[in-house]
Write a protein that holds these residues in place. Structure first.
Motif, PDB file in Angstrom:
ATOM      1  N   SER A  21       0.809  -1.226   0.000  1.00 36.30           N
ATOM      2  CA  SER A  21       0.000   0.000   0.000  1.00 36.30           C
ATOM      3  C   SER A  21       0.838   1.270   0.000  1.00 36.30           C
ATOM      4  O   SER A  21       0.345   2.335  -0.335  1.00 36.30           O
ATOM      5  N   ARG A  22       2.128   1.168   0.354  1.00 32.36           N
ATOM      6  CA  ARG A  22       3.015   2.334   0.316  1.00 32.36           C
ATOM      7  C   ARG A  22       3.695   2.505  -1.040  1.00 32.36           C
ATOM      8  O   ARG A  22       4.472   3.413  -1.243  1.00 32.36           O
ATOM      9  N   THR A  44       1.864 -15.288   3.859  1.00 27.72           N
ATOM     10  CA  THR A  44       1.059 -14.360   4.631  1.00 27.72           C
ATOM     11  C   THR A  44       1.690 -12.980   4.504  1.00 27.72           C
ATOM     12  O   THR A  44       2.833 -12.785   4.906  1.00 27.72           O
ATOM     13  N   ILE A  45       0.953 -12.038   3.932  1.00 24.55           N
ATOM     14  CA  ILE A  45       1.448 -10.683   3.734  1.00 24.55           C
ATOM     15  C   ILE A  45       0.756  -9.781   4.750  1.00 24.55           C
ATOM     16  O   ILE A  45      -0.472  -9.691   4.772  1.00 24.55           O
TER      17      ILE A  45
END
Length: 57
Positions: A21-22, A44-45
């Motif tokens: 998201s950045r 898993t992020i």
């Protein structure tokens, strides 16, 4: 859950590449060096880390 379609192109590993998201692009190894692959890996992020549980051969 994301289930990408994979294909082999010569020898190597299997990687996942994503943009968080950045706007940072991250590449992680999903399955180590291999000529063929079977099995699965769970990725898993989370916001600041990625966890890979490799179960492939």
């Amino acid at each position: 859950m994301i289930s990408p379609k994979l294909r082999m192109n010569g020898e190597g590993g299997i990687y996942v590449k994503y943009t968080n998201s950045r706007g940072d692009t991250v590449q992680k190894t999903v399955c180590s060096y291999t000529e063929s692959a079977s099995g699965y890996s769970t990725i898993t992020i989370q916001n600041d880390r990625v966890e890979v549980k490799e179960n492939c051969s």
